[in-house]
Write a protein that holds these residues in place. Sequence first.
Motif, PDB file in Angstrom:
ATOM      1  N   PRO A  52       0.832  -1.210   0.000  1.00 20.59           N
ATOM      2  CA  PRO A  52       0.000   0.000   0.000  1.00 20.59           C
ATOM      3  C   PRO A  52       0.869   1.263   0.000  1.00 20.59           C
ATOM      4  O   PRO A  52       1.871   1.345   0.699  1.00 20.59           O
ATOM      5  N   GLY A  53       0.503   2.213  -0.814  1.00 22.66           N
ATOM      6  CA  GLY A  53       1.219   3.481  -0.882  1.00 22.66           C
ATOM      7  C   GLY A  53       2.364   3.513  -1.870  1.00 22.66           C
ATOM      8  O   GLY A  53       3.009   4.540  -2.026  1.00 22.66           O
ATOM      9  N   THR A  54       2.648   2.400  -2.541  1.00 21.78           N
ATOM     10  CA  THR A  54       3.711   2.391  -3.543  1.00 21.78           C
ATOM     11  C   THR A  54       3.141   1.927  -4.879  1.00 21.78           C
ATOM     12  O   THR A  54       2.146   1.212  -4.924  1.00 21.78           O
ATOM     13  N   THR A  55       3.786   2.344  -5.934  1.00 24.54           N
ATOM     14  CA  THR A  55       3.340   1.928  -7.261  1.00 24.54           C
ATOM     15  C   THR A  55       4.229   0.842  -7.851  1.00 24.54           C
ATOM     16  O   THR A  55       3.908   0.286  -8.889  1.00 24.54           O
TER      17      THR A  55
END
Length: 91
Positions: A52-55
């Motif tokens: 979560p929070g990263t691509t």
Amino acid sequence: MQATSVTWMATSSVSTSQVSAQVQTLTKPHWLGALAFAVLIGLSAQLSFDLPGTTVPQTAQTIVVLLAGAFLGFSAASLCIVLYLFAGLAG
């Protein structure tokens, strides 16, 4: 913006002759372990998950490489990585 330079200092004094001497003394179980971990690294590269929070997707490769070093030791783990790289070059 100020330009900075980064210098790298070698903390290990292992020569290539020492490494090649260690690789030459590997026994058959060491070779099989290195081959097995090379296959595991290839399989773990296919396993990806999103944090979560990263691509950028994360893979389990890093964990398997660390496990190879812990279980096999320096010379067999180095052989494992070399086998994986040659398999990748071969396609």
